[in-house]
Design a protein around this motif. Structure first.
Motif, PDB file in Angstrom:
ATOM      1  N   LEU A   3       0.829  -1.206   0.000  1.00  0.00           N
ATOM      2  CA  LEU A   3       0.000   0.000   0.000  1.00  0.00           C
ATOM      3  C   LEU A   3       0.864   1.258   0.000  1.00  0.00           C
ATOM      4  CD1 LEU A   3      -2.767  -1.043   2.563  1.00  0.00           C
ATOM      5  CD2 LEU A   3      -3.002  -0.837   0.079  1.00  0.00           C
ATOM      6  N   ILE A   4       2.022   1.178   0.639  1.00  0.00           N
ATOM      7  CA  ILE A   4       2.930   2.328   0.687  1.00  0.00           C
ATOM      8  C   ILE A   4       3.371   2.710  -0.723  1.00  0.00           C
ATOM      9  CG2 ILE A   4       5.216   3.102   1.436  1.00  0.00           C
ATOM     10  CD1 ILE A   4       4.837   1.377   3.946  1.00  0.00           C
ATOM     11  N   PHE A   5       3.720   1.722  -1.527  1.00  0.00           N
ATOM     12  CA  PHE A   5       4.190   2.015  -2.881  1.00  0.00           C
ATOM     13  C   PHE A   5       3.061   2.553  -3.765  1.00  0.00           C
ATOM     14  CE2 PHE A   5       7.577  -0.864  -1.514  1.00  0.00           C
ATOM     15  CZ  PHE A   5       8.687  -0.175  -1.964  1.00  0.00           C
ATOM     16  N   ILE A 133       7.399  -6.943  -3.353  1.00  0.00           N
ATOM     17  CA  ILE A 133       7.550  -5.600  -3.920  1.00  0.00           C
ATOM     18  C   ILE A 133       7.572  -5.677  -5.444  1.00  0.00           C
ATOM     19  CG2 ILE A 133       9.073  -3.586  -4.075  1.00  0.00           C
ATOM     20  CD1 ILE A 133      10.072  -4.259  -1.263  1.00  0.00           C
ATOM     21  N   ILE A 134       8.310  -6.628  -5.970  1.00  0.00           N
ATOM     22  CA  ILE A 134       8.427  -6.770  -7.423  1.00  0.00           C
ATOM     23  C   ILE A 134       7.073  -7.074  -8.065  1.00  0.00           C
ATOM     24  CG2 ILE A 134       9.465  -8.156  -9.264  1.00  0.00           C
ATOM     25  CD1 ILE A 134      11.882  -8.555  -7.433  1.00  0.00           C
ATOM     26  N   ILE A 135       6.237  -7.834  -7.355  1.00  0.00           N
ATOM     27  CA  ILE A 135       4.944  -8.228  -7.922  1.00  0.00           C
ATOM     28  C   ILE A 135       4.053  -7.010  -8.180  1.00  0.00           C
ATOM     29  CG2 ILE A 135       3.615  -8.556  -5.783  1.00  0.00           C
ATOM     30  CD1 ILE A 135       2.594 -11.192  -7.002  1.00  0.00           C
ATOM     31  N   ILE A 136       4.315  -5.920  -7.468  1.00  0.00           N
ATOM     32  CA  ILE A 136       3.582  -4.672  -7.713  1.00  0.00           C
ATOM     33  C   ILE A 136       3.836  -4.207  -9.144  1.00  0.00           C
ATOM     34  CG2 ILE A 136       3.319  -2.260  -7.039  1.00  0.00           C
ATOM     35  CD1 ILE A 136       4.369  -3.072  -4.257  1.00  0.00           C
ATOM     36  N   SER A 158      12.503   0.096 -11.999  1.00  0.00           N
ATOM     37  CA  SER A 158      13.859  -0.024 -11.464  1.00  0.00           C
ATOM     38  C   SER A 158      13.920   0.448 -10.013  1.00  0.00           C
ATOM     39  CB  SER A 158      14.843   0.779 -12.323  1.00  0.00           C
ATOM     40  OG  SER A 158      14.622   2.175 -12.191  1.00  0.00           O
ATOM     41  N   ILE A 159      13.099   1.450  -9.676  1.00  0.00           N
ATOM     42  CA  ILE A 159      13.031   1.909  -8.286  1.00  0.00           C
ATOM     43  C   ILE A 159      12.458   0.807  -7.397  1.00  0.00           C
ATOM     44  CG2 ILE A 159      11.909   3.547  -6.718  1.00  0.00           C
ATOM     45  CD1 ILE A 159      12.105   5.628  -8.971  1.00  0.00           C
ATOM     46  N   LEU A 160      11.411   0.149  -7.885  1.00  0.00           N
ATOM     47  CA  LEU A 160      10.860  -0.992  -7.144  1.00  0.00           C
ATOM     48  C   LEU A 160      11.920  -2.065  -6.937  1.00  0.00           C
ATOM     49  CD1 LEU A 160       7.289  -1.669  -8.626  1.00  0.00           C
ATOM     50  CD2 LEU A 160       7.858  -0.733  -6.382  1.00  0.00           C
ATOM     51  N   PHE A 273      11.297   1.642   8.013  1.00  0.00           N
ATOM     52  CA  PHE A 273      11.662   3.029   7.718  1.00  0.00           C
ATOM     53  C   PHE A 273      12.314   3.148   6.343  1.00  0.00           C
ATOM     54  CE2 PHE A 273      11.536   3.657  12.449  1.00  0.00           C
ATOM     55  CZ  PHE A 273      10.536   4.633  12.434  1.00  0.00           C
ATOM     56  N   GLY A 274      13.015   2.105   5.933  1.00  0.00           N
ATOM     57  CA  GLY A 274      13.590   2.117   4.595  1.00  0.00           C
ATOM     58  C   GLY A 274      12.515   2.136   3.522  1.00  0.00           C
ATOM     59  N   ILE A 275      11.483   1.322   3.692  1.00  0.00           N
ATOM     60  CA  ILE A 275      10.381   1.292   2.732  1.00  0.00           C
ATOM     61  C   ILE A 275       9.612   2.616   2.754  1.00  0.00           C
ATOM     62  CG2 ILE A 275       8.200   0.179   2.140  1.00  0.00           C
ATOM     63  CD1 ILE A 275      10.686  -1.484   1.490  1.00  0.00           C
TER      64      ILE A 275
END
Length: 289
Positions: A3-5, A133-136, A158-160, A273-275
């Motif tokens: 959800l953050i992404f 994350i990649i599946i997004i 690439s950011i993902l 916090f990194g995410i």
């Protein structure tokens, strides 16, 4: 995390997305259900180990029976895979349903056998987290990519991928630290984790050395891509780099189960916090602060 992404990055950047909001929530739900099923099946096979390592948190066999746990595992996993099948057809890529089947199968194999193999189980758990994350990108970016926006979407993908690499590194460290913490119970169950094979002290020193990889990765990333974004740089230094350096220092001297448990929790916060930094980056870019 997913959800953050979506709402802390893609929506703020106003890029075209393949899934409607409710469909994206289905993607999140599918991920949660399959992960929940994996958690349950892992606990089913970990009953004896958890009775030693975490006796106060044991649920299966106390609050619910093993049969009920199996039924819950099947229900969650089948529902999660079914949602994945639906979403694959939504984006006109029915073959992508195999991704959800593969993830569910991997979680089962991890619980039943792979986690007993030195480092293999750790790597698999870290990979599965990073793949969430990649599946997004696979379901929300790739289907919305065309000739006119290919370069833009490639940048976001690439950011993902960068965040997925970060998540993999931090979670791999955490899985090894958890193995150090759970050495006694794992040993009694005949598992072959790294601390059992070479000892807690040596494993701790390996984690200490490996910890410099994500540290240098983040510092390199800041210097190359984010240094001109003041708030982002300060955020990462304060909430990710600083705690990671603290982790490295404490890892060198840690010896007790309590210390390793604390370090495991610390890595979880560093990952969070990194995410969350993707939100800070997005807002900093949007308002040019």
């Amino acid at each position: 995390m997913q959800l953050i992404f979506r709402y802390g990055f893609f929506k703020i950047q106003n890029i075209p997305l393949a899934l409607a909001d409710w469909q994206y929530l289905f993607l999140v739900l599918s991920t949660v259900l399959i992960a929940g099923g994996g958690y349950i099946i892992n606990n089913i096979f970990d009953q004896n180990t958890d009775a030693i390592n975490k006796p106060k948190t044991v649920v299966i066999g106390k609050s619910i029976s093993e049969t009920q746990a199996y039924n819950l595992y099947i229900g969650l996993t089948v529902t999660g895979v079914a949602i994945g099948f639906y979403l694959s057809n939504v984006i006109a890529k029915p073959g992508f349903a195999s991704i959800f089947i593969l993830i569910a199968a991997t979680l089962y194999l991890y619980a039943t056998s792979l986690k007993q193999m030195m480092l293999i189980g750790n790597i698999i758990v870290a990979l599965l987290l990073s793949f969430s994350i990649i599946i997004i990108g696979i379901f929300d970016l790739y289907p919305a990519t065309g000739i006119d926006n290919q370069q833009q979407m490639g940048l976001f993908f690439s950011i993902l991928l960068d965040y997925a690499i970060f998540a993999f590194m931090i979670n791999l460290l955490r899985e090894i630290v958890k193995d150090i913490e759970d050495t006694d119970g794992d040993y009694n169950q005949g598992m072959n984790t790294l601390p059992i094979a070479i000892g807690k002290s040596r494993t701790g020193k390996i984690v200490f050395g490996l910890s410099f990889i994500p540290l240098f990765f983040i510092l390199f990333y800041i210097n190359k891509y984010l240094f001109e974004l003041l708030f982002v740089t300060l955020y990462l230094l304060l909430f990710v780099v600083g705690p990671l350096i603290f982790f490295i220092i404490k890892m060198w001297t840690a010896t007790t189960k309590k210390e390793f448990h604390f370090l495991s929790i610390l890595l979880k916060w560093i990952l969070l916090f990194g995410i969350l930094s993707v939100v800070v980056i997005s807002l900093n870019m949007k308002y040019n602060a």
